[in-house]
Design a protein around this motif. Structure first.
Motif, PDB file in Angstrom:
ATOM      1  N   ASP A 173      33.233  -6.636  21.155  1.00  0.00           N
ATOM      2  CA  ASP A 173      33.613  -7.109  22.597  1.00  0.00           C
ATOM      3  C   ASP A 173      32.390  -7.544  23.175  1.00  0.00           C
ATOM      4  O   ASP A 173      31.668  -6.866  24.117  1.00  0.00           O
ATOM      5  CB  ASP A 173      33.769  -5.674  23.569  1.00  0.00           C
ATOM      6  CG  ASP A 173      34.449  -5.839  24.939  1.00  0.00           C
ATOM      7  OD1 ASP A 173      34.669  -7.040  25.084  1.00  0.00           O
ATOM      8  OD2 ASP A 173      34.532  -4.786  25.530  1.00  0.00           O
ATOM      9  N   LEU A 174      31.814  -8.534  22.642  1.00  0.00           N
ATOM     10  CA  LEU A 174      30.689  -9.137  23.288  1.00  0.00           C
ATOM     11  C   LEU A 174      30.914  -9.689  24.689  1.00  0.00           C
ATOM     12  O   LEU A 174      30.144  -9.613  25.517  1.00  0.00           O
ATOM     13  CB  LEU A 174      30.268 -10.696  22.377  1.00  0.00           C
ATOM     14  CG  LEU A 174      28.981 -11.252  22.721  1.00  0.00           C
ATOM     15  CD1 LEU A 174      27.700 -10.577  22.889  1.00  0.00           C
ATOM     16  CD2 LEU A 174      28.864 -12.398  22.042  1.00  0.00           C
ATOM     17  N   LYS A 175      32.281 -10.235  25.016  1.00  0.00           N
ATOM     18  CA  LYS A 175      32.419 -10.485  26.517  1.00  0.00           C
ATOM     19  C   LYS A 175      32.356  -9.522  27.314  1.00  0.00           C
ATOM     20  O   LYS A 175      31.776  -9.631  28.465  1.00  0.00           O
ATOM     21  CB  LYS A 175      33.844 -11.263  26.542  1.00  0.00           C
ATOM     22  CG  LYS A 175      34.123 -11.679  27.708  1.00  0.00           C
ATOM     23  CD  LYS A 175      35.571 -12.179  27.906  1.00  0.00           C
ATOM     24  CE  LYS A 175      35.865 -12.852  29.273  1.00  0.00           C
ATOM     25  NZ  LYS A 175      35.804 -12.091  30.415  1.00  0.00           N
ATOM     26  N   GLY A 176      32.575  -8.399  26.896  1.00  0.00           N
ATOM     27  CA  GLY A 176      32.571  -7.062  27.642  1.00  0.00           C
ATOM     28  C   GLY A 176      31.035  -6.930  28.185  1.00  0.00           C
ATOM     29  O   GLY A 176      30.714  -6.474  29.305  1.00  0.00           O
ATOM     30  N   VAL A 177      30.163  -6.938  26.907  1.00  0.00           N
ATOM     31  CA  VAL A 177      28.705  -6.674  27.247  1.00  0.00           C
ATOM     32  C   VAL A 177      28.150  -7.748  27.915  1.00  0.00           C
ATOM     33  O   VAL A 177      27.407  -7.647  28.950  1.00  0.00           O
ATOM     34  CB  VAL A 177      28.165  -6.834  25.619  1.00  0.00           C
ATOM     35  CG1 VAL A 177      26.795  -6.682  25.877  1.00  0.00           C
ATOM     36  CG2 VAL A 177      28.486  -5.665  24.851  1.00  0.00           C
ATOM     37  N   ASN A 178      28.618  -9.122  28.101  1.00  0.00           N
ATOM     38  CA  ASN A 178      28.227 -10.227  28.918  1.00  0.00           C
ATOM     39  C   ASN A 178      28.468  -9.651  30.346  1.00  0.00           C
ATOM     40  O   ASN A 178      27.593 -10.045  31.301  1.00  0.00           O
ATOM     41  CB  ASN A 178      28.468 -11.416  28.488  1.00  0.00           C
ATOM     42  CG  ASN A 178      27.807 -11.788  27.145  1.00  0.00           C
ATOM     43  OD1 ASN A 178      26.907 -11.556  27.057  1.00  0.00           O
ATOM     44  ND2 ASN A 178      28.478 -12.708  26.456  1.00  0.00           N
ATOM     45  N   ASP A 179      29.739  -9.227  30.422  1.00  0.00           N
ATOM     46  CA  ASP A 179      30.167  -8.925  31.848  1.00  0.00           C
ATOM     47  C   ASP A 179      29.313  -7.851  32.533  1.00  0.00           C
ATOM     48  O   ASP A 179      29.089  -7.571  33.689  1.00  0.00           O
ATOM     49  CB  ASP A 179      31.717  -8.731  31.614  1.00  0.00           C
ATOM     50  CG  ASP A 179      32.653  -9.926  31.654  1.00  0.00           C
ATOM     51  OD1 ASP A 179      32.029 -10.886  31.677  1.00  0.00           O
ATOM     52  OD2 ASP A 179      33.635  -9.503  30.972  1.00  0.00           O
TER      53      ASP A 179
END
Length: 744
Positions: free
Chosen positions: A331-337
């Motif tokens: 969940d890299l997108k969640g980390v960026n968010d």
């Protein structure tokens, strides 16, 4: 031997002065002409040698006349002895000038020149002796002695001249002393020669200034010629010096030009070298950028592809066992968010550092995608060791990472494949490793999967389903089914739950369990959830028109809808567009949404409740249950999972659990709805525990809109199926008992 006692009675002061000036001037002229001859080349050298010899010979002849005291007479025709004397003097002067003009004066030339000059000095006596028939021995002795003295004096004369020529750049006083010494030597030699020669008729003092051709005129003429010769040599010397200076200036200019050209060339070479170095550096940077990841400094997909292409033929010939381990962050997108993209880049850099710990000397670690890392290990002997290494990599990545003051917890999935077993090129290796990763993600992530050939068919089938689902979203191939909420006290319908079905063009009606997880994975759930919410609110008016009481419509909401869309605005727009009363709409959520960001979700739930929309906690007790959720967030209904309902009649613990949940809900002033009620015994037990509301196959399976309208009009007809058939019916009709939008 009386010739050794000469008489100087015929000399006066003027004659003595002339005898000092003329030979000294002649000697100086010889030195200047010798230097001029030495500097000249070709025809100019011969011209200076000839003309200079005549001028010097005239000076020598004049000195001879002054020493001997001849009366030249009035006859315009010179006598033979004077002609021979002049010829011998010219020859001697030519040899003397040529000798002195040499860079190094050779002794042989000096002796020859001395003999020629001596013969010129004594030529008058020798010629006169030819015309006399009787000469005594004394005369011969005097002539011989005169010749020897003249030869010795000439030799010394030339040696002094050679020495003066060698010292021409030294003090002028030395040069003047040398010329005076040469002049005195010449004059003394001639005086001695002619004073010892008794056969020569001398001129008296009274005759020096008288006669047809006076010696005064001869002296003046000689001095004039010598001065002209000196002037010519001076002019020539100045011209030579100017020419030399000009040549030197030209040489210096040429040298400066050469130096400038060399400097320009050097600067050009340095600039060219710098340009070449810069170009090589730029090419190196471009080459590095072409095969390396700019963020982590690791190799990129292109680089590892080339190494795989080199490794595959080697794998076929040798017994090495290379492995490709593809790690994908879940969940890299969640980390960026959560932490921002810059902090997300720091997280990727830290992941790269941690993975680098597991690389050996010949291994290759590359970043092959935004959230993908590939470890190409040249030799891992066994499958077990490969899996062990993958698990260690997972453990390292899952350790907490601090980025921008925020602690991040990551999870990842790893796909392993042995290189060269069935692949033909690098893309086959990437495909197989990625296939294993996708399988690991579908199983929940945070795990390692070893690639097997059957996975490829499963992945292809999943890809086909993704394409079909995308097409279904675009074509709106969905329909809503409804299952009633029942008040078990009178078995009346007080609400319905909207459950989605996929009307597949070839497979017919497909339940949510077959496509909702795929929709969650691909993000299609956002469009599907919005359609379901909008459609349920639109069909509410028809349902309400056929109900005798205010009807509650419950719609499942995916966590991605809450996190990835402006859900509050979307909800408000749907209510305004459909005219749905907010108090008769209920949104069903699962408690797993609080794990990601409980604060923002809690704020969103308060805003939803402020609109008047109700919130139900679905599948309570099956996930990450926390009693704090019930006190901190606005929840209207707890839905008891069907697994608890089924366990209620199997053990006393199941009954007590239901009793606890009901008591807890009543404590917080919430209603309770039991799911999966299939038996009349379930209904009785729930009523005894204080649970009044339920849904399940006992009352109705999920039905289309028209069937739901009929149920609202006619009421429920309970199923009479025996207990032994309930489990079978449950399995056959599973599509009717699953929530429309379950979470992972």
């Amino acid at each position: 031997m009386d010739f050794l006692s000469p008489s100087f009675a015929g000399y006066n002061a003027a004659r003595m002065l002339a005898m000092l000036v003329v030979p000294t001037l002649t000697a100086y002229t010889i030195l200047e002409l010798a230097r001029q001859v030495q500097r000249s080349t070709g025809s100019r050298r011969g011209l200076w040698l000839g003309c200079g010899s005549l001028a010097v010979a005239m000076g020598v002849s004049c000195t001879i006349e002054l020493s001997a005291g001849y009366r030249i007479g009035t006859s315009p025709i010179p006598s033979p002895d004077h002609l021979l004397q002049a010829l011998c003097c010219c020859i001697g002067c030519i040899l003397a000038l040529f000798s002195l003009s040499r860079p190094k004066v050779p002794t042989g030339w000096v002796i020859a020149s001395s003999l020629a000059l001596a013969f010129g000095f004594t030529a008058v006596d020798d010629v006169s002796g030819l015309f006399r028939t009787h000469r005594d021995l004394a005369e011969y002795e005097a002539s011989g002695l005169s010749f020897l003295v003249a030869a010795a004096a000439s030799y010394l004369f030339l040696k002094i001249g050679a020495l003066a020529k060698l010292q021409q750049m030294s003090s002028p006083v030395r040069k003047l002393g040398a010329t005076m010494a040469m002049g005195l030597l010449m004059a003394g030699c001639l005086v001695f020669t002619f004073q010892t020669d008794k056969s020569v008729a001398l001129v008296g003092t009274e005759d020096f200034l008288a006669g047809g051709f006076p010696l005064t005129a001869l002296c003046l003429g000689t001095i004039s010629v010598l001065v002209i010769a000196l002037g010519a040599t001076s002019v020539s010397r100045q011209t030579f010096l100017l020419t030399k200076e000009l040549q030197s200036s030209l040489d210096q200019q040429r040298m400066r030009d050469v130096i400038v050209d060399q400097r320009v060339t050097r600067l050009q070479n340095e600039a060219l070298l710098q340009e070449m170095q810069e170009r090589q550096s730029a090419e190196g940077q471009l080459l590095f950028a072409a095969f390396h990841d700019s963020l982590t400094g690791l190799e990129n997909r292109s680089s590892v592809s080339l190494k795989l292409e080199d490794l595959l033929p080697t794998r076929q010939r040798q017994q090495s066992r290379p492995w490709a381990l593809l790690l994908n962050l879940d969940d890299l997108k969640g980390v960026n968010d959560l932490v921002g993209r810059c902090a997300g880049d720091m997280v990727l850099q830290e992941v790269a550092k941690r993975l680098a710990r597991f690389t050996l000397e010949e291994d290759v670690l590359a970043r092959v995608g935004g959230d993908e890392f590939l470890l190409l290990s040249k030799h891992i002997p066994t499958v077990e060791q490969a899996l062990r290494k993958a698990h260690l990599m997972l453990s390292s990545v899952e350790e907490q990472i601090a980025a921008a003051g925020v602690v991040v917890n990551l999870s990842a999935s790893i796909g392993l494949c042995e290189v060269g077993t069935s692949q033909h090129n690098s893309e086959d290796v990437f495909r197989d490793a990625d296939t294993a990763v996708q399988v690991a993600k579908r199983e929940g992530g945070g795990r390692c999967k070893l690639f097997v050939s059957t996975m490829r068919d499963d992945v292809l089938e999943a890809q086909r389903k993704k394409m079909e689902l995308k097409s279904a979203v675009e074509l709106k191939e969905f329909v809503l089914y409804y299952q009633p909420f029942v008040d078990m006290r009178d078995r009346s319908i007080y609400g319905v739950e909207a459950l989605i079905r996929w009307n597949h063009p070839t497979k017919g009606l497909v339940g949510p369990g077959s496509f909702i997880p795929l929709a969650e994975e691909t993000g299609q759930i956002l469009a599907i959830g919005l359609w379901a919410l909008h459609q349920a609110c639109r069909e509410f008016a028809v349902l309400q028109a056929n109900s005798s009481r205010d009807l509650l419509v419950s719609v499942n909401v995916s966590p991605r809808q809450l996190f990835e869309t402006p859900f509050l605005k979307i909800l408000q727009d749907v209510l305004d567009d459909t005219g749905m009363p907010p108090s008769q709409l209920q949104l069903e959520i699962t408690e797993s949404i609080f794990i990601k960001d409980a604060t923002s979700i809690g704020s969103l739930l308060h805003d939803i409740r402020a609109l008047g929309v109700k919130v139900a906690f679905d599948d309570f007790g099956t996930g990450y249950s926390s009693l704090s959720y019930l006190t901190r967030y606005p929840i209207d209904t707890l839905k008891v999972d069907q697994s608890f309902v089924r366990a209620m009649n199997l053990s006393e613990g199941g009954t007590n659990l239901i009793l606890f949940i009901v008591a807890l809900a009543h404590e917080f002033k919430m209603s309770v709805t039991a799911e999966g009620v299939e038996e009349i015994e379930h209904e009785s037990a729930l009523l005894k525990q204080g649970c009044m509301h339920a849904q399940g196959y006992l009352y109705s399976r999920p039905v289309p809109l028209d069937a739901m309208i009929s149920l609202l009009r006619t009421g429920l007809a309970l199923s009479k199926a025996p207990k032994s058939m309930s489990a079978t019916a449950s399995r056959l009709l599973l599509v009717g008992g699953v929530a429309a939008l379950p979470t992972p």
